[in-house]
Design a protein around this motif. Structure first.
Motif, mmCIF file in Angstrom:
data_model
loop_
_atom_site.group_PDB
_atom_site.id
_atom_site.type_symbol
_atom_site.label_atom_id
_atom_site.label_comp_id
_atom_site.label_asym_id
_atom_site.label_seq_id
_atom_site.Cartn_x
_atom_site.Cartn_y
_atom_site.Cartn_z
ATOM 1 N N UNK A 96 0.810 -1.225 0.000
ATOM 2 C CA UNK A 96 0.000 0.000 0.000
ATOM 3 C C UNK A 96 0.839 1.269 0.000
ATOM 4 N N UNK A 97 0.403 2.274 0.748
ATOM 5 C CA UNK A 97 1.139 3.542 0.751
ATOM 6 C C UNK A 97 2.536 3.420 1.358
ATOM 7 N N UNK A 98 2.797 2.305 2.037
ATOM 8 C CA UNK A 98 4.119 2.130 2.675
ATOM 9 C C UNK A 98 5.009 1.170 1.892
ATOM 10 N N UNK A 99 4.586 0.910 0.657
ATOM 11 C CA UNK A 99 5.266 -0.095 -0.163
ATOM 12 C C UNK A 99 6.769 0.143 -0.253
ATOM 13 N N UNK A 100 7.176 1.404 -0.280
ATOM 14 C CA UNK A 100 8.596 1.688 -0.466
ATOM 15 C C UNK A 100 9.353 1.765 0.852
ATOM 16 N N UNK A 101 8.634 1.503 1.950
ATOM 17 C CA UNK A 101 9.315 1.500 3.247
ATOM 18 C C UNK A 101 10.182 0.256 3.390
ATOM 19 N N UNK A 102 11.307 0.410 4.036
ATOM 20 C CA UNK A 102 12.235 -0.717 4.204
ATOM 21 C C UNK A 102 11.658 -1.788 5.123
ATOM 22 N N UNK A 103 10.621 -1.431 5.902
ATOM 23 C CA UNK A 103 10.150 -2.310 6.964
ATOM 24 C C UNK A 103 8.873 -3.050 6.610
ATOM 25 N N UNK A 104 8.355 -2.852 5.383
ATOM 26 C CA UNK A 104 7.015 -3.360 5.055
ATOM 27 C C UNK A 104 7.099 -4.529 4.064
ATOM 28 N N UNK A 105 6.300 -5.573 4.338
ATOM 29 C CA UNK A 105 6.198 -6.706 3.413
ATOM 30 C C UNK A 105 5.363 -6.270 2.209
ATOM 31 N N UNK A 106 5.880 -6.504 1.012
ATOM 32 C CA UNK A 106 5.220 -6.008 -0.208
ATOM 33 C C UNK A 106 4.141 -6.989 -0.663
ATOM 34 N N UNK A 107 3.244 -7.317 0.212
ATOM 35 C CA UNK A 107 2.172 -8.266 -0.111
ATOM 36 C C UNK A 107 2.263 -9.473 0.814
ATOM 37 N N UNK A 108 1.158 -9.757 1.498
ATOM 38 C CA UNK A 108 1.183 -10.837 2.492
ATOM 39 C C UNK A 108 1.273 -12.210 1.827
ATOM 40 N N UNK A 109 1.039 -12.254 0.499
ATOM 41 C CA UNK A 109 1.192 -13.544 -0.193
ATOM 42 C C UNK A 109 2.644 -13.999 -0.205
ATOM 43 N N UNK A 110 3.563 -13.135 0.211
ATOM 44 C CA UNK A 110 4.962 -13.558 0.351
ATOM 45 C C UNK A 110 5.179 -14.308 1.655
ATOM 46 N N UNK A 111 4.162 -14.264 2.524
ATOM 47 C CA UNK A 111 4.287 -14.909 3.837
ATOM 48 C C UNK A 111 3.355 -16.114 3.947
ATOM 49 N N UNK A 112 2.083 -15.936 3.552
ATOM 50 C CA UNK A 112 1.102 -17.030 3.598
ATOM 51 C C UNK A 112 0.296 -17.002 2.284
ATOM 52 N N UNK A 113 -0.269 -18.156 1.861
ATOM 53 C CA UNK A 113 -1.069 -18.135 0.628
ATOM 54 C C UNK A 113 -2.372 -17.376 0.814
ATOM 55 N N UNK A 114 -2.733 -16.593 -0.191
ATOM 56 C CA UNK A 114 -3.944 -15.767 -0.117
ATOM 57 C C UNK A 114 -4.997 -16.324 -1.081
#
Ligand code: SF4
Length: 159
Positions: A96-114
């Motif tokens: 979302x709006x924090x996509x370019x933050x160093x601390x944010x996952x760029x989509x939870x599908x990188x962690x669990x299946x959606x």
């Protein structure tokens, strides 16, 4: 009534989805509103639940930080199969709006299946409810075919 036991169990699964309560940021306020009396998700057989061990749906609502991702994954892994995941809002969908933050996952599908993505910043309770109805369709399809349909961006029905 003539029906196989499987059909009854499958109908019960589709009609009694219990989401584990796990809000991460502002989208969680809309999720809480969805669970409040005005929207009455109980009519879908839904009961927000505090334990992952009794839940079959995780609604990821809010910004997933890299620090929080391992805890989110652990909660998902504690849920029994078959289990489902709705990604609610731009942050969970893509950062979302924090996509370019160093601390944010760029989509939870990188962690669990959606299974269902609900767009918006934040999505309204109506949007989440539409996502829940779409998930019910996916659960029904899974019960018929034994296969999960591909996840996709949730778009309004053309009809
Ligand atoms: S998508 Fe918007 S409303 Fe939802 S958590 Fe991110 S910034 Fe907040």
């Amino acid at each position: 009534m003539v029906s196989s036991t499987d059909k009854i169990f499958n109908w019960a699964r589709k009609s009694s989805i219990w989401p584990v309560t796990f809000g991460l940021a502002c989208c969680a306020i809309e999720m809480m509103a969805t669970f409040a009396s005005r929207f009455d998700v109980e009519r879908f057989g839904m009961v927000p639940w505090a334990s992952p061990r009794h839940a079959d749906l995780m609604i990821v609502s809010g910004t997933v930080t890299i620090k929080m991702a391992p805890m989110l994954k652990r909660i998902y892994e504690q849920m029994p199969d078959p289990k489902w995941c709705i990604s609610m809002g731009s942050c969970a969908n893509s950062g979302g709006p924090f996509r370019h933050g160093y601390h944010v996952v760029k989509g939870v599908d990188r962690v669990v299946p959606v299974d269902v993505y609900v767009p918006g910043c934040p999505p309204t309770p109506e949007s989440l409810m539409f996502g829940i109805l779409k998930l019910q369709e996916k659960v029904a399809e899974f019960q018929k075919t034994g296969k999960r349909s591909a996840p996709g961006l949730l778009t309004p029905d053309p009809a």
